[in-house]
Design an enzyme around this catalytic site. Structure first.
Site, short mmCIF file in Angstrom:
data_model
loop_
_atom_site.label_atom_id
_atom_site.label_comp_id
_atom_site.label_asym_id
_atom_site.label_seq_id
_atom_site.Cartn_x
_atom_site.Cartn_y
_atom_site.Cartn_z
N ASP A 172 0.77 -1.24 0.00
CA ASP A 172 0.00 0.00 0.00
C ASP A 172 0.80 1.29 0.00
O ASP A 172 0.65 2.13 -0.87
CB ASP A 172 -0.94 0.03 1.21
CG ASP A 172 -1.80 -1.23 1.34
OD1 ASP A 172 -1.65 -2.15 0.52
OD2 ASP A 172 -2.60 -1.28 2.27
N GLU A 411 1.99 -9.16 11.42
CA GLU A 411 1.77 -8.82 10.02
C GLU A 411 3.13 -8.49 9.38
O GLU A 411 3.42 -8.89 8.26
CB GLU A 411 0.83 -7.62 9.99
CG GLU A 411 0.34 -7.21 8.63
CD GLU A 411 -0.55 -5.97 8.70
OE1 GLU A 411 -0.77 -5.45 9.82
OE2 GLU A 411 -1.03 -5.54 7.64
C1 DGY Z 1 -5.88 -1.73 4.20
O1 DGY Z 1 -7.02 -1.38 4.49
O2 DGY Z 1 -4.87 -1.34 4.78
C2 DGY Z 1 -5.72 -2.69 3.12
O3 DGY Z 1 -4.40 -3.01 2.88
C3 DGY Z 1 -6.39 -2.18 1.90
O4 DGY Z 1 -6.62 -3.21 1.07
#
Ligand code: DGY
Length: 438
Positions: A172, A411
């Site tokens: 992201d 994560e």
């Molecule tokens: C989040 O909401 O952080 C996800 O990675 C988006 O898909």
């Protein structure tokens, strides 16, 4: 070993709603497309039937044009942007039975299915039969997903897979996307919202910034306004980038899907030929994106024409799909294991961080801006083993397991302290552990 595997199995069990395993218990209480593929691999070590259900649930959310959406929503609250914000309920290409987002994620699903077939065959004849008959039934849906990418998302003449949102890359807020995001100008008519993602972590500094998030939401708004229609999205989006990492994964996935058809003698000759062509084309695109001296492959901002030269782990995409010949492949490998990357002094585990610690702006705690991601380590060690680099693959498996040894299944991890960050009990981290251990 046994204990860690048992704990990983418990994570997948605890996050299981029956039809899907949520990406994590609190922060991500829905199904994410590429998470689901890795989760399915982990599930195969526990119960092949359950692993196949996972892929089946995702495929049941496939849009009629072939797109696999990046989120399949459960009815859990607490995540933003939820289905109302995405506004896909009025999109008729979406299956009526399920609410989804309107973008996609890296196409790793055929890679997962091929892995699951291998695991099932090693387990028992009964599980092999289950996996093979599922493959015969699901093959065309996966093919249509690949065809959607080939039709709508391969940007010629470069041949890179185009993403229209950083979320589509799965990475992201990677610095890969800083320059393209600088060109995203949220309009004054962006409807107001409240972030929820920063509440699910110990410290908001582990997540993307508000400024980044605002742009994420603006891009969704732009796409919602054109009904997520692929041609119009490409024409109107403020963000359009050729992603080398997704392109490499697409190359591998196309070959894996073709291999599955060949292996099971499925009657899809023309489709298999198409997949082989897309694989070759994508592999060539990754090679063309590589710097002739370093071998590092760089994304391309398709709006500005600018090559995006930040040193993130994605630049090693050629290693994923064996895009480069010698001596460049060896050069890339020694870079990735050397002091700029996995061999950087002081790392808890000798695996590559998401960004080189020597890169400006490296941030060891913030999401895709520095931490180590077990799932990325898994992808590289998996590809290295397939590419014949078995000693290094074994080494990274061992180092990856060192990262996960506290059993919290973070994560992502702070590279110098080994502290788990973001969500704990993250399903894909547990899945990766199972593949490494079983
Ligand atoms: C989040 O909401 O952080 C996800 O990675 C988006 O898909």
């Amino acid at each position: 070993g046994t204990t860690l595997a048992a704990r990983a199995a418990a994570v997948l069990r605890d996050n299981d709603t029956g039809a899907l395993v949520t990406a994590s218990p609190k922060l991500y209480p829905h199904m994410w497309s590429w998470d689901a593929a890795f989760i399915a691999i982990g599930l195969a070590y526990l119960d092949v039937r359950r692993a196949l259900t996972e892929l089946g649930t995702l495929l049941a959310a496939q849009w009629s044009d072939g797109m696999l959406p990046h989120i399949v929503f459960t009815d859990a609250d607490g995540y933003f942007p939820g289905p109302d914000r995405w506004g896909t309920d009025t999109v008729t290409r979406r299956p009526a039975s399920v609410r989804t987002s309107g973008i996609c994620q890296p196409p790793v699903h055929a890679i997962a299915l091929r892995r699951i077939v291998d695991v099932a065959r090693a387990n028992s004849a009964g599980e092999a039969a289950l996996a093979e008959s599922f493959t015969a039934r699901a093959w065309q849906a996966l093919y249509r997903w690949h065809r959607w990418i080939a039709r709508h998302r391969i940007a010629e003449p470069q041949g890179l897979l185009t993403i229209v949102h950083g979320w589509e890359s799965g990475m992201d807020n990677s610095p890969r996307w800083d320059a393209p995001y600088a060109g995203v100008r949220p309009g004054p008519d962006l409807p107001p919202y409240v972030r929820l993602d920063t509440l699910g972590v110990d410290d908001p500094a582990e997540r993307p910034s508000d400024d980044e998030y605002h742009r994420y939401l603006w891009l969704i708004e732009q796409m919602r306004r054109v009904g997520y229609e692929p041609v119009e999205v490409l024409a109107t989006s403020d963000f359009r980038v050729g992603d080398v990492f997704s392109t490499a994964l697409f190359a591998v996935a196309c070959d894996d899907l073709a291999d599955l058809a060949d292996d099971l003698s499925l009657p899809f000759r023309a489709e298999v030929a198409g997949l082989r062509m897309w694989a070759a084309r994508s592999r060539r695109a990754v090679a063309d994106a590589a710097d002739p001296v370093s071998g590092l492959a760089f994304d391309l901002d398709l709006r500005s024409g600018e090559r995006l030269r930040t040193r993130t782990v994605a630049a090693f995409a050629p290693l994923l799909c064996s895009a480069l010949a010698e001596p460049l492949e060896t050069r890339l490998l020694s870079d990735l294991t050397g002091p700029d990357w996995a061999g950087h002094p002081g790392l808890t585990a000798a695996v590559p961080p998401s960004v080189s610690p020597r890169e400006n702006g490296f941030d060891p705690r913030r999401y895709w801006r520095g931490p180590q991601w077990p799932v990325v380590v898994w992808l590289f060690s998996f590809a290295l083993r397939r590419g014949g680099h078995t000693a290094l693959a074994r080494h990274w498996r061992q180092e990856g397991l060192r990262l996960l040894s506290d059993g919290s299944f973070g994560e992502y991890y702070e590279p110098f302290t080994g502290e788990p960050l973001g969500s704990t009990q993250q399903s894909w981290t547990a899945a990766v552990a199972l593949d490494w251990l079983c």
